[in-house]
Design a protein around this motif. Structure first.
Motif, PDB file in Angstrom:
ATOM      1  N   THR A  27     -46.487  95.027   1.894  1.00  0.00           N
ATOM      2  CA  THR A  27     -46.605  96.070   2.479  1.00  0.00           C
ATOM      3  C   THR A  27     -47.940  96.205   2.059  1.00  0.00           C
ATOM      4  OG1 THR A  27     -46.287  97.116   0.489  1.00  0.00           O
ATOM      5  CG2 THR A  27     -44.667  97.485   1.921  1.00  0.00           C
ATOM      6  N   THR A  33     -52.341  95.728   7.274  1.00  0.00           N
ATOM      7  CA  THR A  33     -51.631  96.524   8.374  1.00  0.00           C
ATOM      8  C   THR A  33     -53.196  96.135   9.462  1.00  0.00           C
ATOM      9  OG1 THR A  33     -51.159  98.434   9.729  1.00  0.00           O
ATOM     10  CG2 THR A  33     -52.733  98.840   7.732  1.00  0.00           C
ATOM     11  N   ASN A  75     -44.902  94.619  10.432  1.00  0.00           N
ATOM     12  CA  ASN A  75     -46.127  94.399   9.317  1.00  0.00           C
ATOM     13  C   ASN A  75     -46.881  95.307   8.975  1.00  0.00           C
ATOM     14  OD1 ASN A  75     -45.280  93.881   6.068  1.00  0.00           O
ATOM     15  ND2 ASN A  75     -46.695  93.927   6.100  1.00  0.00           N
ATOM     16  N   ALA A  76     -47.475  95.963   9.970  1.00  0.00           N
ATOM     17  CA  ALA A  76     -48.654  96.535  10.733  1.00  0.00           C
ATOM     18  C   ALA A  76     -48.185  97.771  10.356  1.00  0.00           C
ATOM     19  CB  ALA A  76     -48.575  96.456  11.874  1.00  0.00           C
ATOM     20  N   VAL A  77     -46.671  98.950  10.287  1.00  0.00           N
ATOM     21  CA  VAL A  77     -46.744  99.765  10.330  1.00  0.00           C
ATOM     22  C   VAL A  77     -45.424 100.319   8.750  1.00  0.00           C
ATOM     23  CG1 VAL A  77     -46.429  99.614  12.573  1.00  0.00           C
ATOM     24  CG2 VAL A  77     -44.052  99.374  11.421  1.00  0.00           C
ATOM     25  N   SER A  78     -45.597  98.928   8.725  1.00  0.00           N
ATOM     26  CA  SER A  78     -44.607  99.268   6.688  1.00  0.00           C
ATOM     27  C   SER A  78     -45.503 100.146   6.243  1.00  0.00           C
ATOM     28  CB  SER A  78     -44.281  97.634   6.986  1.00  0.00           C
ATOM     29  OG  SER A  78     -43.273  97.305   4.805  1.00  0.00           O
ATOM     30  N   THR A  79     -44.903 100.721   5.190  1.00  0.00           N
ATOM     31  CA  THR A  79     -45.339 102.005   4.392  1.00  0.00           C
ATOM     32  C   THR A  79     -45.241 100.997   2.920  1.00  0.00           C
ATOM     33  OG1 THR A  79     -44.065 103.544   4.810  1.00  0.00           O
ATOM     34  CG2 THR A  79     -45.776 102.858   5.755  1.00  0.00           C
ATOM     35  N   ARG A 109     -51.020 101.770   0.864  1.00  0.00           N
ATOM     36  CA  ARG A 109     -49.628 101.768   2.005  1.00  0.00           C
ATOM     37  C   ARG A 109     -48.761 100.590   1.500  1.00  0.00           C
ATOM     38  NH1 ARG A 109     -48.951 101.283   7.547  1.00  0.00           N
ATOM     39  NH2 ARG A 109     -50.091 103.254   8.997  1.00  0.00           N
TER      40      ARG A 109
END
Length: 486
Positions: A211, A214, A171-175, A229
């Motif tokens: 989202t 992050t 989820n840290a790279v979810s946008t 994001r």
């Protein structure tokens, strides 16, 4: 000099069988010291009730354990820099985390809290292996421990929004443009309602809701909420629907997770999982339904569910129905043998070597690599290879052979209740000390076969059994079904 017989010698009073069952299920092994604590607090149920409020239980033994492995207290950015520079790998830090967990289970007076922390760390699994998320993994364990006896809706939010979980399930790279579905899916499949309750459209909107949460990976490692994001627009997940018009979706996340935590499917799933862990692998539907109702009636509070569980006839009748997994076996062995473990100064010391012991048995704490967490059923831990590995560990520790550094074992003579004792009386005495129950004819026969001794043989401090045969005798108790189950 008198020879003692069963009618002449008695050890400390034993807890009643049902009390031993209750304390054993919610601890890492009933020891004479724990039994005395239980009696001082008014009996097994009073002990259980007190354990449900861990703040009432002083726990001085665990205060300094984290200092044994200094990197467990380092900040995330510092941990990452140590890995990048080659000073210390993340995998090394996580091995130390696993060692620290084992030591806590051995020494903590808050046994129920440790048991429930392990339960929830497996249910909301973030493995203590792998890259990136290791920098936040110790704090994740602290977060789970802090909420292990609270409300599940609060625990769920704390776990899902934690940087360790955000990194582990991407989820840290979810946008907003490219929502990553990993956390949104596992939240539904594993953490809450379970398979069959949702479809792929639900997964997509679950991911969109999350989202914005992050982590600044590869630099500061600081968690944050980035509204840019967050994917806006109407979302629908099963019976939950929201216009999702706000740029900041944090309140949406809280309402969504609360909906999932209070969902009847989540209640049933958690109730069944608790029943499998503490009752048996195939709990009745009626028990699961009762526990689920208690969970919902108490707004996802965990303590009322545990009270209802231990008050059930199914729990009372489930004595010996659960196989100890490798971690439970190893910790119980250390506790039963009454060993003292010192702060490690080298890799050869017991506080470090214990991790290889439990690895030989099948798994290290929180090393299960998949999001579903370590199995809690009997079959997973009942293979011949697991049994042989446990027997090897029991024998090595009964003999004081391995680990051999940074550890103090009891002397063979110290296991004798008197200077002169019949073998059958010694077996009964050791059964009370190691298994917290009186000996049986079957156990006595096994001990006679393991040592070549007859029940009536007199054992003295200079007897060959004491000089070199005690490991075979002690390991017979540890290899017994009574010890390998809880």
């Amino acid at each position: 000099m008198a020879t003692y017989t069963p009618a002449h010698f008695r050890g400390d009073p034993l807890l009643p069988a049902r009390g031993r069952h209750l304390v054993g299920r919610f601890s890492y092994g009933v020891t004479p010291a724990l039994a005395r604590q239980v009696r001082r607090q008014g009996g097994p149920r009073a002990w259980f009730d007190r354990q449900l409020s861990p703040g009432r239980v002083s726990d001085p033994g665990v205060a300094g354990l984290r200092d044994w492995w200094p990197s467990l207290s380092r900040q995330p950015a510092a941990l990452w820099q140590r890995q990048v520079s080659g000073t210390e790998g993340g995998w090394e830090v996580m091995l130390d985390y696993e060692r620290w967990v084992l030591m806590r289970r051995m020494t903590s007076r808050r046994q129920l809290l440790e048991v429930m922390t392990e339960f929830w760390e497996n249910h909301l699994n973030v493995p203590a292996v792998g890259d990136a998320h290791f920098v936040h993994r110790t704090d994740y364990g602290d977060t789970i421990r802090a909420g292990a006896l609270g409300r599940f809706d609060q625990l769920l939010h704390a776990a899902v929004a934690h940087p360790a979980m955000l990194v582990y399930l991407d989820n840290a790279v979810s946008t907003a443009r490219h929502p990553n579905e990993n956390l949104g899916r596992e939240l539904l499949e594993l953490h809450t309602v379970g398979r069959g309750e949702y479809d792929e459209d639900d997964v997509k909107d679950s991911a969109r809701i999350l989202t914005g949460w992050t982590v600044d990976m590869w630099d500061t490692w600081a968690p944050s909420y980035d509204a840019s994001r967050h994917s806006r627009g109407t979302v629908t997940v099963m019976g939950f629907s929201d216009a999702n018009a706000a740029a900041d979706g944090r309140d949406l996340t809280r309402r969504y997770l609360r909906y999932l935590a209070h969902h009847p499917a989540t209640a049933a799933r958690l109730a069944r999982r608790l029943a499998v862990k503490f009752v048996g692998d195939d709990p009745s539907d009626s028990l699961v339904d009762r526990l689920a109702r208690v969970y919902l009636d108490h707004h996802t509070a965990i303590v009322p569910v545990l009270r209802a569980l231990v008050s059930s006839a199914e729990f009372r009748d489930a004595v010996g129905a659960k196989v100890r997994d490798p971690g439970e076996d190893l910790v119980a062995t250390y506790r039963a043998l009454g060993v003292s473990v010192a702060r490690p100064t080298t890799g050869k010391d017991a506080a470090n070597q214990m991790l290889w012991q439990v690895a030989d048995m099948g798994t290290m704490p929180f090393s299960w690599p998949r999001p579903d967490g370590q199995p809690i059923d009997n079959q997973s831990w009942s293979s011949p290879s697991r049994l042989l590995a446990s027997m090897n560990a029991h024998l090595a520790m009964s003999g004081g052979w391995w680990p051999s550094e940074g550890i103090t074992y009891r002397s063979p003579r110290s296991w004798l209740p008197q200077d002169r004792v019949r073998f059958d009386v010694l077996v009964d005495h050791l059964s009370q000390r190691l298994l917290h129950r009186r000996s049986t004819s079957r156990l006595l026969r096994a001990c006679c076969e393991a040592t070549g001794l007859a029940p009536g043989e007199v054992i003295t401090r200079d007897h060959p059994l004491v000089k070199w045969g005690m490991p075979r005798l002690l390991s017979t108790f540890l290899d017994s079904p009574a010890f390998l189950t809880r």
